[in-house]
Motif scaffolding. Sequence first.
Motif, PDB file in Angstrom:
ATOM      1  N   THR A   5     -28.738  28.111 -11.381  1.00 18.33           N
ATOM      2  CA  THR A   5     -29.549  29.022 -10.079  1.00 18.33           C
ATOM      3  C   THR A   5     -31.059  28.415 -10.395  1.00 18.33           C
ATOM      4  OG1 THR A   5     -29.644  30.585 -11.904  1.00 18.33           O
ATOM      5  CG2 THR A   5     -28.104  30.759 -10.047  1.00 18.33           C
TER       6      THR A   5
ATOM      7  N   ASP B 259     -24.905  37.302  -7.917  1.00 19.88           N
ATOM      8  CA  ASP B 259     -25.192  35.772  -7.178  1.00 19.88           C
ATOM      9  C   ASP B 259     -24.034  34.853  -7.817  1.00 19.88           C
ATOM     10  OD1 ASP B 259     -27.729  36.618  -6.140  1.00 19.88           O
ATOM     11  OD2 ASP B 259     -28.577  36.373  -8.179  1.00 19.88           O
TER      12      ASP B 259
ATOM     13  N   THR C 161     -18.749  31.744  -6.980  1.00 26.31           N
ATOM     14  CA  THR C 161     -19.745  32.403  -6.313  1.00 26.31           C
ATOM     15  C   THR C 161     -19.353  32.256  -4.563  1.00 26.31           C
ATOM     16  OG1 THR C 161     -22.024  31.880  -5.779  1.00 26.31           O
ATOM     17  CG2 THR C 161     -20.819  29.956  -6.414  1.00 26.31           C
TER      18      THR C 161
ATOM     19  N   SER D 239     -22.210  31.436  -3.012  1.00 21.85           N
ATOM     20  CA  SER D 239     -23.424  30.545  -2.534  1.00 21.85           C
ATOM     21  C   SER D 239     -22.762  29.122  -2.595  1.00 21.85           C
ATOM     22  CB  SER D 239     -24.410  30.697  -3.495  1.00 21.85           C
ATOM     23  OG  SER D 239     -25.200  29.764  -3.545  1.00 21.85           O
TER      24      SER D 239
END
Length: 382
Positions: A71, A190, A213, A215
């Motif tokens: 991240t 996240d 995730t 993302s």
Amino acid sequence: MAVPFLDLKAQYLQIKDEIKPEIEDVLETCYYVLGPKVKNFEEKFAALCGVKHCVALSSGTAAVHGMIWATNLPAGSGLITPPNTFTATAEGIVLAGHVPVFVDADPITWNLSPEKTEEFLAGCFSTGKPVDPKTGAVIRGIVGVDLYGQAADYKTLKKIADKYGLSLYEDAAQSHDGSRFGQKTGSFGDVASFSFYPGKNMGAYGEGGAITTDSDEIAARMRTLRDHGSQEKYFYNFIGHNYRMSAFQGAVLGIKTKYIHAWNDNRIAAAARYNSLLADLPVELPVTVDNTRHVFHLYALHTPVRDKLREYLAAKQIGAGLHYPEPLHTQKAYSYLGYSKGDFPVCEKNANENMTLPMFPELTEEQQNEVASAMKEFFKKD
Ligand SMILES: Cc1ncc(COP(=O)(O)O)c(C=O)c1O
């Protein structure tokens, strides 16, 4: 009758006819690292967690480190986490170049307390950003832990994270296939991390881990980081690591993904049986909060006489564990952070009084009766 804390053989015997050809396949194809077995597992596990991506890794420790690393927070960020967890949670924060900021747990679930997190953050303001008064680190994240198999209160933690502009992480090493408010573990925050250490609810036959995730960016970065920062062989975009999963573990976990839900149903039924067998004893039994699928990686009860009780059970060859006997804030490894005994009373009580009973999907009623009658005998004598 002896009752083991864990019986991995019982589970292997159920699935060995499926496992052996898959292992044979890895041997025949000689595709030992990552490859089709790992890819197949990643797709199945992402679906199980209800997220877009699973990136398989070499261990749960690599996964905690990896999820935070991927991240890309500024170096030296403070990440809030409870000190009553396995060391890998805080280790992952430190390995990623950051600072663990400990906050106490909730006395019912033993998970990170949202109330204490909020209270702590409210006292951290100096220049517009929350700053940890102990270390001076700017706080940029919260790492919840699904201790014993029960998801932390991510609904409230997410509100706090949004209010303060923090990233939210889930250490789901102990909660495969769990859920809270209809949402699967591994999908909160996240990004989440899992361990597939052999004794976990979904255990590999060796080391293994993963991040999950929604993302695209975090998943892509993790795929690159796990392979030395490389997207193209011998060309490196940044410094990474070797966190690749072995194909043997991918093969095993691909099969286990089919069974994990039913195995967890057995654990939940065994926990309910313990709850009724032990209801009259002077111990604090584990609590499952509303709308939650607590998957009982560990059945943890609390009693001030746990050391004597554990010795008594050991003499009868009944395996009971401690998870964990010393919170992280009083461990030598974290002494540089400047915490003292007494800082986190709930986590300290958790460490002093917890005891975990035999728990695995194949645990029989007879074995549970044996554990319960030994405990009843102990409290009559005590
Ligand atoms: C909460 C928690 N986080 C992380 C880990 C690390 O996983 P591994 O042992 O696979 O490195 C574990 C495993 O024990 C764990 O229980």
